[in-house]
Design an enzyme around this catalytic site. Structure first.
Site, short mmCIF file in Angstrom:
data_model
loop_
_atom_site.label_atom_id
_atom_site.label_comp_id
_atom_site.label_asym_id
_atom_site.label_seq_id
_atom_site.Cartn_x
_atom_site.Cartn_y
_atom_site.Cartn_z
N LYS A 85 0.90 -1.42 -0.14
CA LYS A 85 -0.09 -0.01 -0.18
C LYS A 85 0.82 1.30 -0.36
O LYS A 85 1.78 1.33 1.09
CB LYS A 85 -0.93 -0.45 0.88
CG LYS A 85 -2.19 -0.70 1.45
CD LYS A 85 -2.83 -1.33 2.33
CE LYS A 85 -3.90 0.23 2.36
NZ LYS A 85 -4.62 0.01 3.93
O1 G3P Z 1 -7.07 0.71 6.13
C1 G3P Z 1 -7.30 1.72 5.79
C2 G3P Z 1 -8.80 2.82 6.12
O2 G3P Z 1 -9.68 1.83 5.76
C3 G3P Z 1 -8.38 3.41 7.31
O3 G3P Z 1 -9.66 3.46 7.65
O4 G3P Z 1 -11.84 3.62 9.83
O5 G3P Z 1 -9.21 4.82 9.05
O6 G3P Z 1 -10.97 5.63 7.89
P1 G3P Z 1 -10.46 4.39 9.47
#
Ligand code: G3P
Length: 223
Positions: A85
């Protein structure tokens, strides 16, 4: 549509991957930091649980192109089916372009506009990950942005999938399924919200009660 788990918690991955036909696990530095384990040990542990054919996506910390390239090569070599990533900064995009040429599988991440997703796909990323809930949180249209990106990727025939990420509720996932999103990555609580319904459990209890009232406790169709 691919269903991916957005967590580094090995207990949750074990439990949910036993039940659900998952297509991968995504982590990011925040997710990994919660597990208080050495990064390489955690990736190995997740790999043991899901098996070598299931992809794991893990993120670089570097911010300069040359450093991103070096770190991405390290992550990519950790196992078969590893996706690196890379956030879509200008340095990140430059690294994605170079690493894709070298055959490294890239998941472009931290995407907040359809333009960024388009550019990452054009640079060779295999997945582009827009952040749905983080967009909704700033009064932008998370689902609309993903919808635009799905149309762009499909229309131009990129060898790339939209991997929607950052969810707060199962309704956001449903809305993206309606617009034909290619993949979603969901945290364990949202996987459970998609999977469970109290009326399903109530119905099963009722079926058993009715059966046992008629045929006796503990009896089944095969006895
Ligand atoms: O993995 C990246 C993404 O899913 C982050 O999610 O919940 O931290 O905005 P969040």
């Amino acid at each position: 549509m691919k269903l991916i788990l957005d967590t580094g918690n090995v207990e949750e991955i074990k439990l949910l991957s036993d039940i659900l036909p998952i297509d991968g696990v995504t982590t990011n530095p925040t997710i990994v930091s919660k597990e208080k384990k050495k990064f390489t040990d955690l990736i190995a542990e997740i790999g043991e649980i899901v098996g070598e054919d299931i992809p794991i996506h893990a993120q670089v910390l570097s911010t300069k192109c040359e450093d991103i390239i070096e770190e991405a090569q390290f992550i990519s070599a950790l196992r078969k089916n590893m996706y690196v990533k890379i956030p879509v900064t200008s340095e990140g995009l430059k690294a994605i372009k170079e690493l894709s040429k070298r055959g490294i599988n890239i998941t472009a991440t931290a995407i907040f506009t359809a333009h960024q997703g388009f550019l990452a796909a054009k640079a060779g990323a295999k997945f582009v990950a827009p952040y749905v809930n983080r967009l909704d949180n700033i009064s932008a249209d998370g689902v609309g942005t993903v919808n635009d990106l799905v149309q762009i990727i499909d229309q131009y025939g990129f060898d790339c999938e939209v991997l929607a990420a950052s969810f707060k509720n199962a309704q956001q996932v449903l809305e993206l399924m309606r617009c034909g999103v290619h993949s979603v990555t969901v945290p364990p609580d949202i996987a459970r919200a998609m999977m469970n319904h109290p009326l399903t459990d109530w119905s099963v209890d009722q079926f058993i009660k009715d059966w046992e009232n008629a045929f006796g406790k503990g009896s089944k169709t095969n006895n």
